[in-house]
Design an enzyme around this catalytic site. Structure first.
Site, PDB file in Angstrom:
ATOM      1  N   HIS A  30     -37.089   5.667 -19.086  1.00 50.53           N
ATOM      2  CA  HIS A  30     -38.015   6.645 -19.660  1.00 50.53           C
ATOM      3  C   HIS A  30     -38.360   6.369 -21.117  1.00 50.53           C
ATOM      4  O   HIS A  30     -39.478   6.626 -21.552  1.00 50.53           O
ATOM      5  CB  HIS A  30     -37.412   8.044 -19.538  1.00 50.53           C
ATOM      6  N   ASP A  67     -44.053  10.774 -23.395  1.00 54.09           N
ATOM      7  CA  ASP A  67     -43.441  11.979 -22.842  1.00 54.09           C
ATOM      8  C   ASP A  67     -44.356  13.166 -23.156  1.00 54.09           C
ATOM      9  O   ASP A  67     -45.535  13.132 -22.832  1.00 54.09           O
ATOM     10  CB  ASP A  67     -42.022  12.128 -23.425  1.00 54.09           C
TER      11      ASP A  67
END
Length: 311
Positions: free
Chosen positions: A287, A102
């Site tokens: 994610h 991320d």
């Protein structure tokens, strides 16, 4: 839960980072994303240490017990990469393998172009190399997603999201750390900024990716630190776009990019243009790659490392 080392407060770049260190050997620095912690790497830290590496997993500035400067500019890419080069200096390392997820991936890509001599290789999860393009990013995203797109909202309405997340830390993190919510069409969370809605809903999509005890680590940390430090990273996107204009947009080091099949973060169609020595892998997850698929993620990392950064 996996074993995890005790933390030490380590001076670097004029601040202190809360750093979790394990193992001995060639250094590997694990860089978490938002809103995460070094704890996000709890499955990888012991495995990498057992494989013969010295693992350094910091809570980066703004997170955990690390320093939380007040000024927004204190979270720009110069400072974030400077924290990591300072960490290497503190331990006497010329360079290291950097691993990011991320926002951590964004920092690691920047390490490769801004500090190429300190970066032996990169492994990045979820976020591809950001094409700088000819226009600053926040304005482009505002045209694409409107003012309620979360990155635009963070920049255009400072303090609003911070306050909502601070007031609903446990609910927000519990609703965010889930899997399966993007396997089909995106869920309808109502009008407005999706992330704020996640902090206020009692019916989140998807399934939890961690136990109550694991989630508690995140909740307690953010209840103590608040969310502003991490959100300030987003408030430097325009500044970072300007800074990175002074560097060649090319990652020359060997790289591994791991993507989630159901991640809402879009994959790059031209990653090899900016990262010519990249290997690309995809896992059947969303994610939170290293937490959703810990064994597969660790296996991909160690296989690549055996060929490109042996212990």
């Amino acid at each position: 839960m996996p074993r995890f080392p005790e933390a030490e407060l380590t001076p670097t770049n004029g601040i202190e980072l809360e750093v979790f260190s394990a193992g001995a050997g060639r250094p590997v620095v694990l860089c978490h994303g938002w809103p995460e912690l070094a704890w996000s790497w709890r499955y990888q830290v012991p495995a990498l240490a057992d494989a013969g590496y010295h693992v350094l997993a910091p809570n980066q500035r703004g997170y955990g017990r690390s320093s939380r400067p007040v000024e927004v500019a204190a979270y720009d890419i110069v400072q974030l990469t400077g924290d990591l080069t300072g960490l290497l200096d503190r331990h006497g390392y010329d360079n290291a393998l950097f691993v990011g997820h991320d926002w951590g991936a964004i920092v690691v890509w920047a390490m490769a172009v801004m500090h190429p001599g300190r970066t032996a290789g990169v492994i990045n999860l979820s976020v591809p190399y950001l094409d700088r393009g000819t226009r600053e990013w926040v304005g482009v995203w505002e045209e694409f997603g409107g003012q309620d797109f979360y990155i635009v909202h963070f920049n255009r309405q400072p303090g609003v999201a911070d306050a909502v997340f601070d007031a609903n830390a446990e609910r927000f993190l519990n609703n965010l750390y889930r899997a399966g919510q993007w396997n089909g069409p995106a869920p309808d969370l109502g009008p407005g900024m999706m992330l704020i809605n996640l902090a206020q809903t009692d019916s989140p999509p998807g399934e939890p990716i961690m136990s109550d005890a694991e989630l508690k680590v995140f909740v307690q940390a953010f209840e103590r630190s608040g969310f502003t430090g991490g959100i300030n990273w987003y408030r430097n996107f325009t500044r970072n776009w300007e800074i990175l204009g002074g560097y060649e947009q090319l990652v020359k080091q060997p790289a591994l990019a791991i993507f989630g099949k159901h991640d809402m973060v879009r994959r790059s169609d031209n990653l090899e243009e900016f990262v010519p020595n990249v290997e690309i892998a995809e896992l059947d997850c969303g994610h939170w790659i290293q937490q959703e698929r810990p064994e597969e993620t660790t296996r991909l990392m160690l296989d690549w490392m055996a060929r490109n950064y042996p212990a």
